[in-house]
Design a protein around this motif. Structure first.
Motif, PDB file in Angstrom:
ATOM      1  N   GLY A  27      49.404  31.933  40.498  1.00 56.60           N
ATOM      2  CA  GLY A  27      49.649  32.735  39.289  1.00 56.60           C
ATOM      3  C   GLY A  27      49.074  32.009  38.065  1.00 56.60           C
ATOM      4  O   GLY A  27      49.244  30.784  37.837  1.00 56.60           O
ATOM      5  N   ASN A  28      48.439  32.853  37.150  1.00 58.40           N
ATOM      6  CA  ASN A  28      47.855  32.381  36.002  1.00 58.40           C
ATOM      7  C   ASN A  28      48.597  33.057  34.848  1.00 58.40           C
ATOM      8  O   ASN A  28      48.256  34.405  34.425  1.00 58.40           O
ATOM      9  N   TRP A  29      49.286  32.227  34.085  1.00 58.58           N
ATOM     10  CA  TRP A  29      50.265  32.968  33.249  1.00 58.58           C
ATOM     11  C   TRP A  29      49.385  32.986  31.853  1.00 58.58           C
ATOM     12  O   TRP A  29      49.916  33.919  30.813  1.00 58.58           O
ATOM     13  N   LYS A  30      48.211  32.492  31.711  1.00 53.90           N
ATOM     14  CA  LYS A  30      47.390  32.592  30.773  1.00 53.90           C
ATOM     15  C   LYS A  30      48.078  32.281  29.194  1.00 53.90           C
ATOM     16  O   LYS A  30      48.825  31.262  29.505  1.00 53.90           O
ATOM     17  N   MET A  31      47.948  32.765  28.190  1.00 49.38           N
ATOM     18  CA  MET A  31      48.842  32.554  26.917  1.00 49.38           C
ATOM     19  C   MET A  31      49.990  33.278  26.768  1.00 49.38           C
ATOM     20  O   MET A  31      50.141  34.099  25.939  1.00 49.38           O
ATOM     21  N   TYR A  63      37.180  34.449  43.827  1.00 46.15           N
ATOM     22  CA  TYR A  63      36.114  35.215  43.240  1.00 46.15           C
ATOM     23  C   TYR A  63      36.972  36.308  42.353  1.00 46.15           C
ATOM     24  O   TYR A  63      38.002  36.908  42.842  1.00 46.15           O
ATOM     25  N   GLU A  64      36.471  36.158  41.037  1.00 47.17           N
ATOM     26  CA  GLU A  64      37.197  37.105  39.947  1.00 47.17           C
ATOM     27  C   GLU A  64      36.215  38.007  39.271  1.00 47.17           C
ATOM     28  O   GLU A  64      35.709  37.384  38.401  1.00 47.17           O
ATOM     29  N   PRO A  65      35.923  39.284  39.813  1.00 48.67           N
ATOM     30  CA  PRO A  65      35.014  40.038  39.190  1.00 48.67           C
ATOM     31  C   PRO A  65      35.563  40.343  37.553  1.00 48.67           C
ATOM     32  O   PRO A  65      36.768  40.604  37.287  1.00 48.67           O
ATOM     33  N   ALA A  97      45.218  34.801  46.652  1.00 48.28           N
ATOM     34  CA  ALA A  97      44.963  35.552  45.500  1.00 48.28           C
ATOM     35  C   ALA A  97      45.427  34.766  44.237  1.00 48.28           C
ATOM     36  O   ALA A  97      46.012  33.853  44.180  1.00 48.28           O
ATOM     37  N   LEU A  98      44.392  35.130  43.253  1.00 50.97           N
ATOM     38  CA  LEU A  98      44.684  34.264  41.867  1.00 50.97           C
ATOM     39  C   LEU A  98      44.977  35.481  41.006  1.00 50.97           C
ATOM     40  O   LEU A  98      44.539  36.623  40.838  1.00 50.97           O
ATOM     41  N   VAL A  99      46.454  35.556  40.418  1.00 55.20           N
ATOM     42  CA  VAL A  99      46.968  36.772  39.993  1.00 55.20           C
ATOM     43  C   VAL A  99      47.237  36.367  38.673  1.00 55.20           C
ATOM     44  O   VAL A  99      48.101  35.359  38.172  1.00 55.20           O
ATOM     45  N   GLY A 100      47.027  37.330  37.581  1.00 48.40           N
ATOM     46  CA  GLY A 100      47.215  37.170  36.145  1.00 48.40           C
ATOM     47  C   GLY A 100      48.523  38.034  35.911  1.00 48.40           C
ATOM     48  O   GLY A 100      49.624  37.396  35.984  1.00 48.40           O
ATOM     49  N   GLY A 101      48.372  39.140  35.323  1.00 48.44           N
ATOM     50  CA  GLY A 101      49.462  39.881  34.824  1.00 48.44           C
ATOM     51  C   GLY A 101      50.689  39.851  35.792  1.00 48.44           C
ATOM     52  O   GLY A 101      51.923  39.941  35.512  1.00 48.44           O
ATOM     53  N   ALA A 102      50.432  40.107  37.185  1.00 48.03           N
ATOM     54  CA  ALA A 102      51.357  40.438  37.797  1.00 48.03           C
ATOM     55  C   ALA A 102      52.235  39.015  38.481  1.00 48.03           C
ATOM     56  O   ALA A 102      53.148  39.194  39.149  1.00 48.03           O
ATOM     57  N   TRP A 154      35.120  42.247  35.514  1.00 48.17           N
ATOM     58  CA  TRP A 154      35.532  43.849  35.175  1.00 48.17           C
ATOM     59  C   TRP A 154      36.562  44.120  35.814  1.00 48.17           C
ATOM     60  O   TRP A 154      37.315  45.271  35.545  1.00 48.17           O
ATOM     61  N   ALA A 155      37.189  43.558  36.699  1.00 45.89           N
ATOM     62  CA  ALA A 155      38.779  43.788  37.421  1.00 45.89           C
ATOM     63  C   ALA A 155      39.941  43.047  36.679  1.00 45.89           C
ATOM     64  O   ALA A 155      41.003  43.345  37.087  1.00 45.89           O
ATOM     65  N   ILE A 156      39.453  42.118  35.897  1.00 46.67           N
ATOM     66  CA  ILE A 156      40.418  41.403  35.413  1.00 46.67           C
ATOM     67  C   ILE A 156      41.206  42.048  34.204  1.00 46.67           C
ATOM     68  O   ILE A 156      40.613  42.430  33.204  1.00 46.67           O
ATOM     69  N   GLY A 157      42.411  42.255  34.580  1.00 46.60           N
ATOM     70  CA  GLY A 157      43.307  42.885  33.448  1.00 46.60           C
ATOM     71  C   GLY A 157      43.243  44.376  33.366  1.00 46.60           C
ATOM     72  O   GLY A 157      43.478  44.736  32.452  1.00 46.60           O
ATOM     73  N   THR A 158      42.291  45.039  34.149  1.00 48.25           N
ATOM     74  CA  THR A 158      41.898  46.264  33.814  1.00 48.25           C
ATOM     75  C   THR A 158      42.582  47.357  34.692  1.00 48.25           C
ATOM     76  O   THR A 158      42.234  48.559  34.446  1.00 48.25           O
ATOM     77  N   GLY A 164      36.935  27.055  35.090  1.00 46.76           N
ATOM     78  CA  GLY A 164      35.733  27.950  34.998  1.00 46.76           C
ATOM     79  C   GLY A 164      36.020  29.352  34.814  1.00 46.76           C
ATOM     80  O   GLY A 164      35.343  30.299  35.219  1.00 46.76           O
ATOM     81  N   HIS A 165      37.495  29.704  34.661  1.00 44.74           N
ATOM     82  CA  HIS A 165      37.919  30.966  34.361  1.00 44.74           C
ATOM     83  C   HIS A 165      36.946  31.806  33.460  1.00 44.74           C
ATOM     84  O   HIS A 165      36.776  31.327  32.517  1.00 44.74           O
ATOM     85  N   SER A 166      36.775  33.255  33.831  1.00 46.50           N
ATOM     86  CA  SER A 166      36.013  33.891  32.920  1.00 46.50           C
ATOM     87  C   SER A 166      36.369  33.999  31.421  1.00 46.50           C
ATOM     88  O   SER A 166      35.260  34.081  30.720  1.00 46.50           O
ATOM     89  N   GLU A 167      37.621  34.064  31.419  1.00 47.44           N
ATOM     90  CA  GLU A 167      38.049  34.000  29.708  1.00 47.44           C
ATOM     91  C   GLU A 167      37.673  32.727  29.153  1.00 47.44           C
ATOM     92  O   GLU A 167      37.319  32.743  27.787  1.00 47.44           O
ATOM     93  N   ARG A 168      37.507  31.618  29.753  1.00 46.46           N
ATOM     94  CA  ARG A 168      36.878  30.408  29.093  1.00 46.46           C
ATOM     95  C   ARG A 168      35.598  30.557  28.998  1.00 46.46           C
ATOM     96  O   ARG A 168      34.871  30.046  28.112  1.00 46.46           O
ATOM     97  N   TYR A 199      40.923  35.816  45.955  1.00 45.52           N
ATOM     98  CA  TYR A 199      40.447  37.125  45.229  1.00 45.52           C
ATOM     99  C   TYR A 199      41.569  37.257  43.937  1.00 45.52           C
ATOM    100  O   TYR A 199      42.522  37.044  43.935  1.00 45.52           O
ATOM    101  N   GLY A 200      40.738  37.467  42.719  1.00 42.35           N
ATOM    102  CA  GLY A 200      41.410  37.706  41.717  1.00 42.35           C
ATOM    103  C   GLY A 200      40.988  38.790  41.002  1.00 42.35           C
ATOM    104  O   GLY A 200      39.834  38.843  40.724  1.00 42.35           O
ATOM    105  N   GLY A 201      41.702  39.607  40.402  1.00 46.24           N
ATOM    106  CA  GLY A 201      41.448  40.834  39.752  1.00 46.24           C
ATOM    107  C   GLY A 201      42.216  41.808  39.856  1.00 46.24           C
ATOM    108  O   GLY A 201      42.002  42.582  40.899  1.00 46.24           O
ATOM    109  N   SER A 202      43.435  42.197  39.012  1.00 46.28           N
ATOM    110  CA  SER A 202      44.210  43.350  39.101  1.00 46.28           C
ATOM    111  C   SER A 202      44.908  43.371  40.488  1.00 46.28           C
ATOM    112  O   SER A 202      45.394  44.355  41.171  1.00 46.28           O
ATOM    113  N   VAL A 203      45.167  42.226  40.867  1.00 42.94           N
ATOM    114  CA  VAL A 203      46.086  42.211  42.469  1.00 42.94           C
ATOM    115  C   VAL A 203      47.628  42.565  41.738  1.00 42.94           C
ATOM    116  O   VAL A 203      48.000  42.101  40.783  1.00 42.94           O
TER     117      VAL A 203
HETATM  118  C1  PEP Z   1      43.016  36.429  36.122  1.00 46.37           C
HETATM  119  O1  PEP Z   1      42.822  36.639  34.826  1.00 46.37           O
HETATM  120  O2  PEP Z   1      42.853  35.363  36.900  1.00 46.37           O
HETATM  121  C2  PEP Z   1      43.585  37.701  36.911  1.00 46.37           C
HETATM  122  C3  PEP Z   1      43.215  37.593  37.978  1.00 46.37           C
HETATM  123  O3  PEP Z   1      43.960  38.483  35.798  1.00 46.37           O
HETATM  124  P1  PEP Z   1      44.826  39.921  36.427  1.00 46.37           P
HETATM  125  O4  PEP Z   1      45.470  39.758  37.764  1.00 46.37           O
HETATM  126  O5  PEP Z   1      45.742  40.276  35.380  1.00 46.37           O
HETATM  127  O6  PEP Z   1      43.652  40.860  36.496  1.00 46.37           O
END
Ligand code: PEP
Length: 246
Positions: A7-11, A161-163, A223-228, A165-169, A91-95, A202-206
């Motif tokens: 899990g990636n809690w970000k900010m 692998y975090e496309p 998975a690498l999971v942001g919001g969830a 366009w799939a992150i947080g969308t 190397g997160h895409s937001e960085r 895999y990461g992106g809106s899991v």
């Molecule tokens: C992320 O930023 O690493 C990510 C996968 O975010 P989310 O799950 O919110 O799309």
């Protein structure tokens, strides 16, 4: 290969958010997969104290390549270890997008983080424009080639692998699109590192509702999971899906 739910809690998160960690440990006290939360730096020590003696591992979201010095606002790999981290996302895409991080800088960070004893989660992924142009595999392959230092320790490497366009969308690639990238990553990493044992996330809106379909795919090891990952119930649902797929 044992799965990893990261899990990636970000900010996001202050002290009161630690109740989610207590709830998560109640919901998944001994899962059949590894679990990791990467909170903001301000919560690292407190979360590590809560995780002590449990299955939960703690990670940073970035680190500086230097060991110490005049780098206001940055955190070194040794500082992450000191705070209780065993992993770090690099190397997160937001960085890459918000701080202009290059592949070369990511490679230096991987070297520094591994030297400090951290397991590194390298993030790669294409933008929507790159996918639309048919360049997804080329872009991801280039990121792998240039972001991995020559001295990388494969035993301390995870690749996500975090496309972009799939992150947080709320959008996710099709299962075929995920498989195509993960199979290509597996082949490229095996060629370069001589091992097929690198965990591929895999990461992106899991979320709990799509996790089982994603974890059923060959060469998806977690998975690498942001919001969830911010809510114990949601993250526990993803962990349950990963356990079921193992
Ligand atoms: C992320 O930023 O690493 C990510 C996968 O975010 P989310 O799950 O919110 O799309």
């Amino acid at each position: 290969m044992r799965g990893l739910a990261a899990g990636n809690w970000k900010m996001n998160g202050t002290g009161e958010s630690l109740s989610e960690i207590k709830a998560l440990l109640d919901a998944a006290p001994s899962p059949e997969c590894d679990i990791l939360i990467c909170p903001p730096a301000t919560l690292l020590s407190r979360m590590a104290a809560l995780a002590e003696g449990t299955v939960l591992k703690i990670g940073g979201q970035d680190c500086h390549a230097a060991g110490s010095g005049a780098h206001t606002g940055d955190i070194s790999a040794a500082m992450l270890v000191d705070a209780g981290a065993s992993h770090v996302i690099l190397g997160h895409s937001e960085r890459r997008a918000n701080h202009g991080e290059t592949d070369a800088q990511v490679a230096e960070k991987i070297t520094a983080a591994q030297a400090a004893g951290l397991t590194t989660i390298l993030c790669v992924g294409e933008t929507e424009a790159e996918r639309d142009a048919g360049r997804a595999l080329e872009v991801i392959g280039g990121q792998i080639d240039s972001s991995l230092p020559d001295d990388v320790d494969a035993a301390r490497l995870v690749v996500a692998y975090e496309p972009v366009w799939a992150i947080g969308t709320g959008r996710t690639p099709t299962p075929d699109q995920i498989s195509e990238v993960h199979d290509a990553l597996r082949a490229r990493l095996s060629d370069r590192l001589g091992t097929g044992q690198i965990r591929l996330l895999y990461g992106g809106s899991v979320k709990p509702s799509n996790a089982a379909e994603i974890f059923a795919l060959h060469n998806v090891n977690g998975a690498l999971v942001g919001g969830a990952s911010l809510k114990a119930d949601d993250f526990a649902g993803i962990i349950a899906a990963l356990e079921a797929a193992s």
